[in-house]
Design a protein around this motif. Structure first.
Motif, PDB file in Angstrom:
ATOM      1  N   GLU A  70      51.710  30.483  72.930  1.00 34.27           N
ATOM      2  CA  GLU A  70      51.730  31.735  72.643  1.00 34.27           C
ATOM      3  C   GLU A  70      52.313  32.060  70.485  1.00 34.27           C
ATOM      4  OE1 GLU A  70      55.119  33.413  74.259  1.00 34.27           O
ATOM      5  OE2 GLU A  70      54.739  33.367  75.910  1.00 34.27           O
ATOM      6  N   GLU A  75      53.210  32.912  67.275  1.00 32.84           N
ATOM      7  CA  GLU A  75      54.248  34.097  66.577  1.00 32.84           C
ATOM      8  C   GLU A  75      53.254  33.898  65.117  1.00 32.84           C
ATOM      9  OE1 GLU A  75      57.574  35.100  69.202  1.00 32.84           O
ATOM     10  OE2 GLU A  75      58.080  34.049  68.078  1.00 32.84           O
ATOM     11  N   GLU A 117      52.856  38.226  67.638  1.00 33.67           N
ATOM     12  CA  GLU A 117      52.211  36.926  68.588  1.00 33.67           C
ATOM     13  C   GLU A 117      51.018  37.303  69.365  1.00 33.67           C
ATOM     14  OE1 GLU A 117      55.570  36.439  70.985  1.00 33.67           O
ATOM     15  OE2 GLU A 117      53.824  36.046  72.516  1.00 33.67           O
TER      16      GLU A 117
HETATM   17 MG    MG Z   1      57.434  36.080  70.765  1.00 36.13          MG
END
Ligand code: MG
Ligand code: GLU
Length: 452
Positions: A145, A147, A207
């Motif tokens: 992920e 960000e 994100e």
């Molecule tokens: Mg997050």
């Protein structure tokens, strides 16, 4: 890839070049991520792709000793300015760059001039880790992920300069709708399967989540996605900051890693008879990771500034704990909705950030998990509250120096990485501590804001 079949690579390179030329590509960028987490690059005209594939492109050995600040440190395995390596594009991962017309990109393997894999090649370490998994009959699926904080290019230190809406607020999404749309369409055109995009908690923060893939692919996608975000941001008059901590106050940028363990088509993170449906193998794998989190932080939170992010109550996970859907646990078990768990159940490691080399991260997690499997380790009681409220909670390292100490004491990780890479990584970490460790937080954040 370990043996170079130069004739075959030359032929494949020429075939790929024909296709690229037909699509208007003139240049191919070859990246590798160094020990400080920076993607470094050389580029070749498309007509030279065959040669780069077979014979590589020169790149100094000294890159292994670069800090994120571009200072070059010494170390046990340093040869100073002497020596040369070869970057070989991985043709399987080659892709035209939708937002950079006329360009394609390929992550590179690093070999020496004799054709032997370079012991500090982070992609080769992933290949070694996945081969070890495969020997036991398993494979992993992984995703990062990302960000990041967006600013206006002319106000790069103000996280509210590009979008000022509230956390997760629709206002923030709509004020940058064109940018976000372009970002997703570009990623999609490059073969990156976006699953979700949203405004995050911190000022100016967004994100993106992408589909899981095999570990090498996941790390490649992490590099490609980040560079695409950076490029598109520039085209929209914005700047993207992936630093763990944009400013000393507030919430940081994470680089969470999702990881599930599979036996053929069977997701071992679900359908078992251990807690929350884990199988014993997946539990042992998770336990191997949990036990090694202090050492793993030297790989996954590898910068001095990483430790400004790692504070309690910031959803970064700073106590050694795991839990089902617990966002304060550095090891979170994600189950997914009923009916989808056979695909969706996975471990999420939350304490890592995007100053990490994603290849080293996935390799380290696999080696740590495998150490747990071979020890038949089991997980302790899960935390179903904020671990900060538990009297027995053990804090993870609070500084890069503490993480380095833990890594050096972990023989499972250092031997899996090999002496040259393990030692050099820690030489680089110490170099960054010497260079940046005494800076006041404000200054540290400013120095690191746009390096990664
Ligand atoms: Mg997050
Ligand atoms: N931004 C948080 C971090 O520093 C994570 C927020 C979330 O759980 O997505 O890791």
């Amino acid at each position: 890839m370990s043996q170079l079949d130069r004739a075959e690579l030359a032929q494949q390179g020429a075939i790929r070049a024909d296709g690229l030329r037909a699509a208007g590509v003139e240049l191919v960028a070859l990246t590798f991520v160094d020990n400080s987490g920076i993607a470094r690059v050389k580029a070749v005209p498309v007509d030279r792709l065959w040669s780069a594939a077979a014979w590589g492109v020169g790149a100094s050995n000294s890159f292994d000793f670069f800090l994120a600040t571009d200072d070059i440190v010494g170390g046990t395995h340093s040869r100073g300015p002497v020596g040369d390596l070869r970057l070989h594009p991985d043709l399987d991962a080659l892709v035209p760059l939708a937002a950079q017309p006329g360009w394609a990109w390929a992550p590179a393997w690093r070999y020496d001039q004799e054709g032997a894999p370079h012991p500090q090649d982070a992609r080769a370490l992933v290949a070694a880790a996945t081969a070890r998994l495969a020997e036991l009959g398993y494979h992993a699926r992984t995703a990062f992920e990302l960000e990041w904080v967006v600013t206006a290019a002319d106000a790069p230190d103000d996280p509210r300069s590009a979008t000022a809406g509230p956390a997760y607020g629709y206002a923030r999404l709509s004020s940058q709708a064109g940018y976000l749309r372009k970002l997703v369409s570009t990623l999609t055109a490059q073969g990156v399967a976006v699953e979700q995009i949203h405004p995050e908690y911190a000022a100016g923060q967004f994100e993106v989540s992408v589909a899981a893939g095999d570990p090498l692919r996941a790390a490649d996608v992490a590099v490609l996605t980040r560079e695409t975000i950076r490029t598109i941001s520039g085209q929209y008059g914005l700047r993207a900051s992936f630093t763990p901590k944009f400013a000393p106050d507030g919430v940081g940028n994470g680089g969470h890693v999702h990881l599930s363990l599979w036996d053929g088509d069977r997701n071992l993170c679900t359908g078992g008879d251990r807690r929350f449906g884990l199988t014993d193998t997946a539990e042992a794998f998770g336990a191997g990771i949990l036990a090694r989190l202090p050492a793993l932080l030297a790989i996954g939170a590898p910068s001095v500034v990483s430790y400004l992010r790692l504070e309690p109550h910031h959803w970064a996970g700073v106590f050694r704990a795991w839990g089902l859907e617990n966002r304060e646990a550095p090891l979170r078990l994600v189950q997914g909705p009923a009916g989808q768990r056979d695909r969706a159940a996975n471990f999420e490691v939350k304490c890592f950030d995007l100053t990490a080399n994603p290849y080293l991260v996935v390799a380290a997690l696999i080696f740590a998990g495998l150490a747990g499997v071979s020890a038949r380790a089991s997980l302790p009681e899960p935390a179903d509250v904020d671990p900060a409220t538990l009297p027995s909670a053990e804090r993870l390292p609070v500084s890069l120096a503490d993480a380095v100490t833990a890594f050096e004491a972990d023989s499972a990780l250092t031997s899996a990485f090999g002496a040259e890479l393990a030692t050099t990584l820690m030489d680089v970490r110490r170099g960054e501590i010497d260079r940046l460790g005494a800076l006041p937080p404000e200054e540290l954040c400013a120095v690191m804001r746009y390096l990664h």
